[in-house]
Scaffold this active site. Sequence first.
Site, PDB file in Angstrom:
ATOM      1  CD  GLU A  70      -3.124  -0.553   0.085  1.00  0.00           C
ATOM      2  OE1 GLU A  70      -2.750  -0.965  -0.884  1.00  0.00           O
ATOM      3  OE2 GLU A  70      -3.966   0.349   0.315  1.00  0.00           O
ATOM      4  CB  THR A  96      -5.518   6.651  -4.231  1.00  0.00           C
ATOM      5  OG1 THR A  96      -6.258   5.682  -4.848  1.00  0.00           O
ATOM      6  CG2 THR A  96      -5.259   6.498  -2.435  1.00  0.00           C
TER       7      THR A  96
END
Lengths: 332, 332
Positions: free
Chosen positions: A153, A206
């Site tokens: 991530e 994002t």
Amino acid sequence: MEDNKIQEVKSPSLITTPSGGWGASVHVFAPATVANVVCGFDVLGFAVNEPGDEVIMRMTGKPGITISKITGDDGRLPLDPAKNTVSVSVQHYLQSVGRADVGLDIELHKKMPIGSGLGSSSASTVAGLFAIKTLLGDEADPAKLLPFAMKGEEMACGQGHADNVAPALLGGFVLIRSYEPLDVVRLPHPAGLWCAIVFPDVDVPTREARQIIRKNIQMKDAVTQWGNIAGLVSGLFMQDIDLIGRSMKDVLVEPVRSMLIPDFYKMREMAMGMGAVSFGISGSGPSVFAFTKDEETARLITQKLQQHLTGLKIGSNTYVSTINDAGPRVLG
Amino acid sequence: MEDNKIQEVKSPSLITTPSGGWGASVHVFAPATVANVVCGFDVLGFAVNEPGDEVIMRMTGKPGITISKITGDDGRLPLDPAKNTVSVSVQHYLQSVGRADVGLDIELHKKMPIGSGLGSSSASTVAGLFAIKTLLGDEADPAKLLPFAMKGEEMACGQGHADNVAPALLGGFVLIRSYEPLDVVRLPHPAGLWCAIVFPDVDVPTREARQIIRKNIQMKDAVTQWGNIAGLVSGLFMQDIDLIGRSMKDVLVEPVRSMLIPDFYKMREMAMGMGAVSFGISGSGPSVFAFTKDEETARLITQKLQQHLTGLKIGSNTYVSTINDAGPRVLG
């Protein structure tokens, strides 16, 4: 769960050469996830049964990781194993368990849109980690893989968040109580909860979706928010779907991020009008989701919202699912 | 609870003249409460078995409310029924149920220190409301009294908060999910949880304690806080005392309010060293409280903290109690 507190991975209970020996392979699915869940920004997420990503991992005789194939990504993801979140996470895992000698080839089959706000990179990463765990016969609690998934991530989003990888890995509803030390709590949920997801095909990266969030907020809004997350968690434990619905309000993040989503408030009005329990942004968007009390309502909502987006000349993908309590699974 | 959502009081299931007729009286106890519970500023509270306040209420033949006696307040509370939180709340209740014709005399016996951060005014108000409910034979859910109790808080503190009155009225742990509309959720708790309370006799008026709290905060601190409140609520449902302890951290309010409390961090260090599960400020202070897993540890903590305060030439009151699940009760 016996031990919700996951602070450090010291000695996974490895590791024998698998019965299939070198050349053995495994095919793993890992689920998409809805992070934030409206009032739980950065600390809540849940997994769904579809969509999800698939990894086929093969042991090779030669140390090192290769990625031989990626499908479904329109050429957007790197085949370079030093730059791909799946291989990077797996590499961290192998080093941690002292098996840098292992050779692997990875095929990644994206079965969900990238940049959708549905935890696309997390699903791939978790599939990869679950595949290597399976190949090596590692019997440790899957939760022990979480720190490695967070490395992925970190590479994908610039920050090592856990609100997608944790539910993708553990299944169900997951609370990340704390990041330092990492403290993850699996939450129950009412059995009859359905999830309708609509991904409007517009671009909301994002990183940018994080940057527009205000860094300074009012205490009174924060109080509203933590009353709501406490209500949502209570509703999950009490199996009280109405309380869950009343609690899923976001006065801090949604007002900003909704601007990046076409007709967000109109879609909410439509979904709530059709009987949704709640409606909100999945992760950083642009996907939106609704909870419903039955499959029929969930299907109706996805159908009507897709029609509405088509009217705006925006393509969309839709999914209807219950909550996925199992996390990743071996397909073959 | 069947109905956690308390929005409006329309028609309590009144009301007959009590069997004792005019002249009937009742003696009621209502408990002290710990609001905020470290990470739940303005939305969480729980009730204890001691201390608490007592009200003796007598029906008179003549419409209107009188306060004939107040003890234990060092002359600080007004006998004027238009200025006392107990009579004001009871008056609102009587008007709401169409019984402004009722005549009452109230004795208020303060059995706990005023300005202690233990919900002193709430205990008195709830005792008064429970007394009139009992006298009139009102069978409605006690939760229906909450809006009237909040009127009393509005008078006492300048704001109609519910995090003391709600647990005083309902007993146990209570979440105020939302104020508008009022939405109150009763939470479970582990049976073996003990509470040690120490009130250092220094002056921290509620209004001032509110004013020093920052109005603007950082999003990242708010995220930490709502991860913790979600963890605390989970721990209460899961009966996981360690999770409760890990979650009871406050990065927003305690750092400011602790400055008003003598040797707060030293007292915390002492309590945690003696085996407390958690330690924090009760309400707006100056009282502090610790959760423990047994009575003995709670007693040791109160004893040692009292000794420490004595060394600082600060008097103190101490209390050791389990959590009070019953709320107010009739003493006679």
